[in-house]
Structures are given as structure tokens and as C-alpha cells.
Design a protein around this motif. Sequence first.
Motif, PDB file in Angstrom:
ATOM      1  N   PRO A   1       0.803  -1.208   0.000  1.00 18.44           N
ATOM      2  CA  PRO A   1       0.000   0.000   0.000  1.00 18.44           C
ATOM      3  C   PRO A   1       0.843   1.269   0.000  1.00 18.44           C
ATOM      4  N   ARG A   2       2.044   1.244   0.634  1.00 18.11           N
ATOM      5  CA  ARG A   2       2.926   2.411   0.689  1.00 18.11           C
ATOM      6  C   ARG A   2       4.328   1.979   0.297  1.00 18.11           C
ATOM      7  N   PRO A   3       5.097   2.887  -0.319  1.00 19.53           N
ATOM      8  CA  PRO A   3       6.432   2.504  -0.788  1.00 19.53           C
ATOM      9  C   PRO A   3       7.402   2.136   0.322  1.00 19.53           C
ATOM     10  N   ASP A   4       7.157   2.579   1.554  1.00 17.36           N
ATOM     11  CA  ASP A   4       8.072   2.282   2.657  1.00 17.36           C
ATOM     12  C   ASP A   4       7.593   1.097   3.499  1.00 17.36           C
ATOM     13  N   THR A   5       6.634   0.332   2.973  1.00 20.72           N
ATOM     14  CA  THR A   5       6.029  -0.751   3.744  1.00 20.72           C
ATOM     15  C   THR A   5       6.226  -2.098   3.040  1.00 20.72           C
ATOM     16  N   THR A   6       6.581  -3.109   3.818  1.00 19.13           N
ATOM     17  CA  THR A   6       6.640  -4.483   3.313  1.00 19.13           C
ATOM     18  C   THR A   6       5.388  -5.213   3.767  1.00 19.13           C
ATOM     19  N   LEU A   7       4.600  -5.665   2.805  1.00 16.68           N
ATOM     20  CA  LEU A   7       3.338  -6.336   3.107  1.00 16.68           C
ATOM     21  C   LEU A   7       3.531  -7.847   3.070  1.00 16.68           C
ATOM     22  N   VAL A   8       3.068  -8.525   4.126  1.00 16.54           N
ATOM     23  CA  VAL A   8       3.113  -9.984   4.194  1.00 16.54           C
ATOM     24  C   VAL A   8       1.694 -10.474   4.462  1.00 16.54           C
ATOM     25  N   GLU A   9       1.113 -11.223   3.517  1.00  9.39           N
ATOM     26  CA  GLU A   9      -0.253 -11.733   3.656  1.00  9.39           C
ATOM     27  C   GLU A   9      -0.220 -13.239   3.860  1.00  9.39           C
ATOM     28  N   ILE A  10      -0.926 -13.721   4.879  1.00 13.40           N
ATOM     29  CA  ILE A  10      -0.913 -15.136   5.244  1.00 13.40           C
ATOM     30  C   ILE A  10      -2.335 -15.592   5.541  1.00 13.40           C
ATOM     31  N   VAL A  11      -2.676 -16.803   5.087  1.00 14.76           N
ATOM     32  CA  VAL A  11      -3.976 -17.401   5.372  1.00 14.76           C
ATOM     33  C   VAL A  11      -3.756 -18.749   6.053  1.00 14.76           C
ATOM     34  N   VAL A  12      -4.460 -18.970   7.164  1.00 13.78           N
ATOM     35  CA  VAL A  12      -4.407 -20.247   7.872  1.00 13.78           C
ATOM     36  C   VAL A  12      -5.770 -20.914   7.735  1.00 13.78           C
ATOM     37  N   SER A  13      -5.783 -22.106   7.125  1.00 12.72           N
ATOM     38  CA  SER A  13      -7.040 -22.818   6.904  1.00 12.72           C
ATOM     39  C   SER A  13      -6.819 -24.308   7.103  1.00 12.72           C
ATOM     40  N   HIS A  14      -7.668 -24.909   7.941  1.00 13.34           N
ATOM     41  CA  HIS A  14      -7.598 -26.350   8.209  1.00 13.34           C
ATOM     42  C   HIS A  14      -6.205 -26.770   8.682  1.00 13.34           C
ATOM     43  N   GLY A  15      -5.569 -25.920   9.473  1.00  9.83           N
ATOM     44  CA  GLY A  15      -4.262 -26.249  10.029  1.00  9.83           C
ATOM     45  C   GLY A  15      -3.108 -26.082   9.063  1.00  9.83           C
ATOM     46  N   LYS A  16      -3.356 -25.527   7.872  1.00 11.35           N
ATOM     47  CA  LYS A  16      -2.296 -25.333   6.889  1.00 11.35           C
ATOM     48  C   LYS A  16      -2.082 -23.839   6.644  1.00 11.35           C
ATOM     49  N   VAL A  17      -0.822 -23.487   6.389  1.00 12.62           N
ATOM     50  CA  VAL A  17      -0.436 -22.096   6.175  1.00 12.62           C
ATOM     51  C   VAL A  17      -0.230 -21.864   4.684  1.00 12.62           C
ATOM     52  N   SER A  18      -0.813 -20.768   4.169  1.00 16.77           N
ATOM     53  CA  SER A  18      -0.650 -20.407   2.767  1.00 16.77           C
ATOM     54  C   SER A  18      -0.256 -18.932   2.657  1.00 16.77           C
ATOM     55  N   PRO A  19       0.835 -18.620   1.939  1.00 18.40           N
ATOM     56  CA  PRO A  19       1.763 -19.529   1.278  1.00 18.40           C
ATOM     57  C   PRO A  19       2.594 -20.322   2.292  1.00 18.40           C
TER      58      PRO A  19
ATOM     59  N   GLU B   1       4.404 -16.664  14.463  1.00 15.75           N
ATOM     60  CA  GLU B   1       3.673 -17.908  14.682  1.00 15.75           C
ATOM     61  C   GLU B   1       2.331 -17.647  15.347  1.00 15.75           C
ATOM     62  N   THR B   2       1.532 -18.705  15.417  1.00 14.81           N
ATOM     63  CA  THR B   2       0.274 -18.647  16.162  1.00 14.81           C
ATOM     64  C   THR B   2       0.476 -19.351  17.500  1.00 14.81           C
ATOM     65  N   HIS B   3      -0.204 -18.852  18.527  1.00  7.99           N
ATOM     66  CA  HIS B   3      -0.023 -19.411  19.858  1.00  7.99           C
ATOM     67  C   HIS B   3      -0.815 -20.691  20.076  1.00  7.99           C
ATOM     68  N   GLU B   4      -2.119 -20.654  19.786  1.00 10.16           N
ATOM     69  CA  GLU B   4      -2.984 -21.788  20.101  1.00 10.16           C
ATOM     70  C   GLU B   4      -2.655 -23.011  19.243  1.00 10.16           C
ATOM     71  N   SER B   5      -2.525 -22.812  17.935  1.00  8.04           N
ATOM     72  CA  SER B   5      -2.249 -23.929  17.027  1.00  8.04           C
ATOM     73  C   SER B   5      -0.759 -24.186  16.848  1.00  8.04           C
ATOM     74  N   ASP B   6       0.092 -23.273  17.372  1.00  9.13           N
ATOM     75  CA  ASP B   6       1.548 -23.431  17.331  1.00  9.13           C
ATOM     76  C   ASP B   6       2.045 -23.658  15.907  1.00  9.13           C
ATOM     77  N   LEU B   7       1.602 -22.798  14.990  1.00  8.56           N
ATOM     78  CA  LEU B   7       2.013 -22.900  13.589  1.00  8.56           C
ATOM     79  C   LEU B   7       3.032 -21.813  13.263  1.00  8.56           C
ATOM     80  N   LEU B   8       4.068 -22.189  12.530  1.00 10.49           N
ATOM     81  CA  LEU B   8       5.019 -21.210  12.020  1.00 10.49           C
ATOM     82  C   LEU B   8       4.426 -20.588  10.760  1.00 10.49           C
ATOM     83  N   LEU B   9       4.245 -19.262  10.771  1.00 12.55           N
ATOM     84  CA  LEU B   9       3.649 -18.579   9.633  1.00 12.55           C
ATOM     85  C   LEU B   9       4.705 -18.099   8.637  1.00 12.55           C
ATOM     86  N   THR B  10       5.775 -17.497   9.159  1.00 13.28           N
ATOM     87  CA  THR B  10       6.871 -17.034   8.314  1.00 13.28           C
ATOM     88  C   THR B  10       8.031 -16.649   9.196  1.00 13.28           C
TER      89      THR B  10
END
Length: 287
Positions: free
Chosen positions: A198-216, A273-282
Motif C-alpha cells: 500500500p505504501r512505498p516504505d512498507t513491506t506487506l506480508v499476507e498469510i492465510v491459515v485454513s484447516h491447520g495449513k499455512v498459505s503460502p 507464529e500462532t499461539h494456540e495452534s503453534d504454527l510457524l507462519l513465516t
Amino acid sequence: MKRSHRPLRAARPRRTARTAVAAVTALTAAALVLGASACGGRATTHHKPGTSHEQAGGSVGRLLTADDGSGNRLRQVDAEGAPSVTVAVRPDSEDGWNVHLTVRNFRFTPDSVGGAALLGRGHARLFLDGHPLARVYGSWYHLPASLVRGAGKGGTELTARLYADDHTAWAVNSAPVQATTSLSAATSAPEQTGAATPRPDTTLVEIVVSHGKVSPDPGRTEIKKGRTVELRVRSDRADHLHVHGYDKEAALPAGRTVTLTFTADRSGLFEVETHESDLLLTQLVVR
């Protein structure tokens, strides 16, 4: 004078009576046949137009008394297998923005709008700062800058929300199924084209967690020290987001996109990461 005695014959039923009985029997059988066929899966005229037995019986989710804020009632379904959406925007080289909707457990059905509510089907609607903009029947939509200007000054938050064919809003845990992103300008399109943030000085990271899987799939994101990091995370289950090393946390309500923003002012390798499901997001690599 003697009278001859003849044996008495049994009285025959009148033909009219037999005809009436046969007619009643035939009508009853016809009614049973028609009634059985009418109670199949198809919609019938004794329902409100555009509805089905399944919808009228309330077996498609649960229709809540609450609405989505724009007058459409919420239709709640279980988080497991529920429809979900993420939204991303990028400036168009000629005018406005190109909006991209990524959906899961859902497909667009423009030919069925106004019909019965079937799980995983329907359309989307776009809102700018809570004000309705457009109805969307596919993954891509061009948002003209004039439409944003017409919504008023200061409009920056674009929300995409999923609806059933009967115009009820899909919901999980009493919250509409939706995603929100920011426009880089409210009244005109940015000059840069193909910008990923959205802004030139910002790094955007988008993550979706579904059915215990991380995307990307979890990987490493290179970030220049001093830049702003914008994490947008959507989970189909309630959880908590945590950025190690920076001690940044945020609640993750089920089915909603949460944005966590901070400045990468420390060098090193930091896990998200997420606390409850203990998933590494990035992993964030700040240099």
C-alpha cells in the motif's frame, strides 16, 4: 288364490355410488403422488419465491437475528469448511485499482442470485469504510478512482464480504466472512504501477491459515532495517498472532483478517507464529 313365491335377489349397488367411490379413490391417490413429488429437493410454489425446502427448514447454517451492518441478516455456519476470502489491490495503470478476491470453500454463482442459500455459493460485495460500493460476481474487479471519490474523502479501508444467493451474509462465530485491505490513496490512483504494498516504505506480508495449513508455505521474508512491516493474517479458527523478538501480538478472530503493523528496527531472524495452534507462519530476516 295362491301366490307364487320367488326367491328374493340381493339388491345391486347403484352405479352412481360405485362411480363416486372410484372417483374419491383416484383423487386421493393423485394427491398422494403429487404431494410426494412436490416434497423433493426442488423449490415449490408454497414457499417464498427463490427459496427451497432446505432453506425454509433452516438446514443451511443458522439464520441469525443480527445483520451485517447493511441490513442483510447473517447466515452462520461452522468454521470447519466455511467460506473464506482474502482481498488484495494494486493500482491500475490507467485509472483506479484492480481488486483481486481469493476465495476458499466458495464459488461465485451469478446465475443463481436471488435463489436459495446453498453452502459455498454466492457473490461478494465491496465496502469502502463501511459504505457499499459494488456487488462482485468473480475474482477480479476494477475499482475506478471516481467511485472512491464519490464515497467521500478519507476512504482508505476496502472490505470484501461474502453473501449467499439469497443475499444473507455468510458468518462464522456471529461475524461476517470478510477481509479488509487499505487503498494507498482515497481520491486518485497512485502513480506507481504493479506496486505490491500500500505504501512505498512498507513491506506487506499476507498469510492465510485454513484447516491447520499455512498459505503460502512458511518461508523467509527479507526486510530492510527501518522499514514498516504490515502483517495481514486470516485464520479459520480463533487464535493469537505473535512476532518473536519484537513482542508484537494480536488476537485472530475466526474468519477475519487482522493487520499487525510495526517498524523493523532490530536486525536478526524473527519467527511469526500462532499461539494456540503453534504454527510457524513465516520468518522475517531484517538486515
